[in-house]
Design an enzyme around this catalytic site. Structure first.
Site: not given
Ligand code: ADE
Length: 330
Positions: A46, A115-116, A159, A163, A177
């Site tokens: 992905s 979105y983080a 997990d 990260e 994740d």
């Molecule tokens: N990297 C993977 N998923 C993300 C997310 N939801 N927001 C920011 N970076 C990411």
């Protein structure tokens, strides 16, 4: 683009379909709703990219694109569905990344995620080397709160690592994740533990394989004949707490095999100056027996409350300059 925008808006107004506050129109999503931006992360099957809605207010999301052909070839369908199902279950806590929509086309599955903006906790550990006690407590407390919610909903993450711990624009934790998570139905939980899997008559016991990342994986996941439990996430929490204060994970070696050896033999040291309460909590979380681990035996008065009430979280810290001046300003 602007005139196309305007034309689209006029057409939408005609049929009563104007974008909502999320920047999207109607109920069904597709790739047409988003403009794809930078790559945020890449997994084995992905890719996560920034995706902005093509309609005002141009909201930003993280779009996870999963390659169908690759998933089928590698027999990963189970993990993809687990991720979707756990995220749909975990929709009521600010510490877990929100799954807004899922859709698919001929080639791909798409997960539209919150979105983080500030990315992985790992990035910040690398940037600062390590955190001070106050920051460590701030982040670990938020992680613990999200883990508590996951466990209440029957999800073992399996997990947890820096990260997979993302930070939003306000530096609030968002766990992500869930591809290797375990989702238990309430009837599969007994006394706060996964009920032992019943072997069907004539059936084979479920094959288990190592899931997770070598450095954060708990001893019970590594040893034969043991299942992962809620307690496995507490082991990982201990590793993360150690890492934010020390700057590196507790168990590291040249190879995966040597890392595993260190984990099962509990071979790690504290760097000089590691704060005493934090050290005590790490020592109570990095315990090989999952039941003896802090939080690992809820049926016998050792549930997550035991972690939450540890002095690492409850001790009074010296007031900061800014909190003193705030108090003075009142
Ligand atoms: N990297 C993977 N998923 C993300 C997310 N939801 N927001 C920011 N970076 C990411």
């Amino acid at each position: 683009v602007r005139s196309r925008d305007r034309e689209l808006q006029q057409q939408q107004a005609l049929i009563g379909m104007t974008p909502n506050a999320m920047g999207v129109v109607g109920n069904r999503r597709s790739t047409e709703d988003f403009e794809i931006g930078d790559v945020l992360g890449e997994g084995s099957y992905s890719t996560v990219t920034l995706a902005t809605t093509v309609h005002p207010p141009y909201r930003q999301y993280a779009l996870k694109v999963l390659d169908k052909e690759h998933i089928k070839r590698e027999r990963k369908t189970k993990y993809v569905l687990i991720e979707r199902d756990t995220l749909k279950t975990l929709d009521g806590h600010p510490g877990v990344i929100k799954l807004w929509w899922t859709f698919q086309d001929e080639w791909s599955l798409y997960y539209v995620l919150e979105y983080a903006e500030n990315g992985e906790l790992l990035k910040w550990i690398k940037k600062y080397g390590s955190f001070d006690l106050r920051s460590a407590r701030y982040y670990v407390a938020q992680i613990l709160s999200a883990v508590e919610y996951m466990h209440e909903k029957g999800v073992i993450h399996r997990d947890l690592k820096p990260e997979n711990i993302l930070l939003d624009r306000n530096m609030r934790v968002k766990i992500t994740d869930f591809g290797t998570a375990k989702l238990l139905r309430q009837d599969e939980i007994k006394d706060g533990q996964p009920a032992p899997a019943e072997v069907q008559p004539g059936g084979r016991p479920r094959a288990r394989s190592f899931v997770g990342t070598p450095e954060y994986v708990s001893p019970e996941i590594l040893s034969e004949g043991r299942e992962s439990s809620f307690s496995s996430d507490f082991w990982a929490l201990g590793c993360v707490l150690y890492q934010v204060l020390a700057g590196h994970p507790p168990f590291q070696a040249r190879t995966e095999y040597l890392t595993f050896q260190k984990i099962i033999n509990l071979q790690y040291d504290f760097p000089p100056g590691f704060p005493a309460h934090a050290r005590d909590l790490v020592e109570k979380l990095l315990v090989v027996d999952p039941l003896a681990r802090l939080g690992g035996d809820p049926a016998n008065g050792n549930g997550i409350e035991a972690i939450k009430s540890h002095p690492f979280f409850t001790e009074r810290l010296r007031p900061t300059r800014s909190s003193l001046s705030e108090a003075g300003a009142q």
